[in-house]
Design an enzyme around this catalytic site. Sequence first.
Site, PDB file in Angstrom:
ATOM      1  CG  ASP A 110      -0.763   2.120   6.904  1.00  0.00           C
ATOM      2  OD1 ASP A 110      -1.091   1.204   7.679  1.00  0.00           O
ATOM      3  OD2 ASP A 110      -1.577   2.812   6.269  1.00  0.00           O
ATOM      4  CG  ASP A 123      -2.023   1.050   1.143  1.00  0.00           C
ATOM      5  OD1 ASP A 123      -2.314   1.534   0.025  1.00  0.00           O
ATOM      6  OD2 ASP A 123      -2.582   1.410   2.201  1.00  0.00           O
TER       7      ASP A 123
HETATM    8  N1  LIG Z   1       5.060   6.572  13.924  1.00  0.00           N
HETATM    9  C1  LIG Z   1       4.392   7.661  13.542  1.00  0.00           C
HETATM   10  N2  LIG Z   1       4.869   8.894  13.853  1.00  0.00           N
HETATM   11  C2  LIG Z   1       4.192  10.003  13.462  1.00  0.00           C
HETATM   12  N3  LIG Z   1       3.037   9.986  12.774  1.00  0.00           N
HETATM   13  C3  LIG Z   1       2.510   8.788  12.443  1.00  0.00           C
HETATM   14  C4  LIG Z   1       3.161   7.571  12.815  1.00  0.00           C
HETATM   15  N4  LIG Z   1       2.423   6.549  12.355  1.00  0.00           N
HETATM   16  C5  LIG Z   1       1.365   7.090  11.744  1.00  0.00           C
HETATM   17  N5  LIG Z   1       1.404   8.434  11.781  1.00  0.00           N
HETATM   18  C6  LIG Z   1       0.400   9.366  11.240  1.00  0.00           C
HETATM   19  O1  LIG Z   1      -0.849   8.737  11.245  1.00  0.00           O
HETATM   20  C7  LIG Z   1      -1.351   8.591   9.925  1.00  0.00           C
HETATM   21  C8  LIG Z   1      -2.063   7.245   9.771  1.00  0.00           C
HETATM   22  O2  LIG Z   1      -1.157   6.199  10.030  1.00  0.00           O
HETATM   23  P1  LIG Z   1      -1.211   4.871   9.193  1.00  0.00           P
HETATM   24  O3  LIG Z   1      -1.010   5.166   7.751  1.00  0.00           O
HETATM   25  O4  LIG Z   1      -0.292   3.909   9.832  1.00  0.00           O
HETATM   26  O5  LIG Z   1      -2.684   4.373   9.465  1.00  0.00           O
HETATM   27  P2  LIG Z   1      -3.978   4.398   8.543  1.00  0.00           P
HETATM   28  O6  LIG Z   1      -3.674   4.793   7.154  1.00  0.00           O
HETATM   29  O7  LIG Z   1      -5.016   5.134   9.275  1.00  0.00           O
HETATM   30  O8  LIG Z   1      -4.288   2.942   8.626  1.00  0.00           O
HETATM   31  P3  LIG Z   1      -5.469   2.226   7.893  1.00  0.00           P
HETATM   32  O9  LIG Z   1      -5.473   2.739   6.484  1.00  0.00           O
HETATM   33  O10 LIG Z   1      -5.067   0.809   8.020  1.00  0.00           O
HETATM   34  O11 LIG Z   1      -6.690   2.626   8.646  1.00  0.00           O
HETATM   35  C9  LIG Z   1      -0.151   8.755   9.025  1.00  0.00           C
HETATM   36  O12 LIG Z   1      -0.507   9.289   7.786  1.00  0.00           O
HETATM   37  C10 LIG Z   1       0.715   9.730   9.806  1.00  0.00           C
HETATM   38  O13 LIG Z   1       0.274  11.039   9.578  1.00  0.00           O
HETATM   39 MG   LIG Z   2      -1.984   4.901   5.978  1.00  0.00          MG
END
Ligand SMILES: Nc1ncnc2c1ncn2[C@@H]1O[C@H](COP(=O)(O)OP(=O)(O)OP(=O)(O)O)[C@@H](O)[C@H]1O
Ligand SMILES: [Mg+2]
Length: 255
Positions: free
Chosen positions: A210, A193
């Site tokens: 992610d 992804d």
């Molecule tokens: N370790 C981190 N440190 C800082 N910001 C983070 C971190 N992990 C995630 N983020 C923030 O959170 C957002 C969402 O995280 P992530 O992409 O892992 O989950 P997601 O897209 O919501 O997951 P899903 O699509 O499975 O629901 C990222 O775009 C980033 O802005």
């Molecule tokens: Mg994400």
Amino acid sequence: MDPKVSKADANLQKMLAEKRIKSVEDRRVGSEVFDQKTLETLYKLANSNYLNILNGAISTGKEANVFKGVHEDGHIVAVKIYRISTSDFKKMQYYIQGDPRFRVRTTNKRQLVHAWVNKEFRNLNRCLEAKMDVPNPIIAKNNVLLMEFIGDDEENPAPTLRDQGPQNPDKMLEELIESMRKMYQDAKLVHGDLSIYNILNNNEKPVIIDVSQSVVVDHPISMELLNRDIETLLKDFSKFGASASFEDVKKEITG
Ligand SMILES: Nc1ncnc2c1ncn2[C@@H]1O[C@H](COP(=O)(O)OP(=O)(O)OP(=O)(O)O)[C@@H](O)[C@H]1O
Ligand SMILES: [Mg+2]
């Protein structure tokens, strides 16, 4: 009351009080995130000294919310909490089934989400061992993943490449291709992804995030996912003004 229990209780009260969920949207999500079981999980993490305070939301995604938290040692951590209610179980099952590391035969939604979070944790570890730039995973418990917070000294989270494009697109594309090479050849994983939404621009250094859906290279769909990742990355970067040929990049990644 046992002092450890009362401490954890105080911690949780503090965590909840300091949740500082400000916006209306966040408040709505807040109640959605913190179901009883999630609260229990946060309570356990507080009780085992992993988490002291849960601060405001960094992001509210489709399936997960990411919060800023404070580790017992004072460090800022990222706390990713999957919502059981909005998880895509069909996708989770499909990705987990072909992965020899997981023998989850369950159709129980909660157990599937727990396996999914565990998969993200293990994938992050593999990426880290392959010397990729990813957040350092701290612990996975049930539907909660604690990991290193990627951001600046003022505790602002690093923006995604979607929100802040690279100053030097060619250089960053090169670094990302090298990351994908390490991911494929050393971690033996394919992201699945990869896009500007899942790459943080940490002071012009790309940090891949992610990785819950990332699959082992032996997974039946790994090649399909790798091709898609490369196509998406090249399309995103052509908008930034950097280009490379699909075939060359694929060769570089797979060796
Ligand atoms: N370790 C981190 N440190 C800082 N910001 C983070 C971190 N992990 C995630 N983020 C923030 O959170 C957002 C969402 O995280 P992530 O992409 O892992 O989950 P997601 O897209 O919501 O997951 P899903 O699509 O499975 O629901 C990222 O775009 C980033 O802005
Ligand atoms: Mg994400």
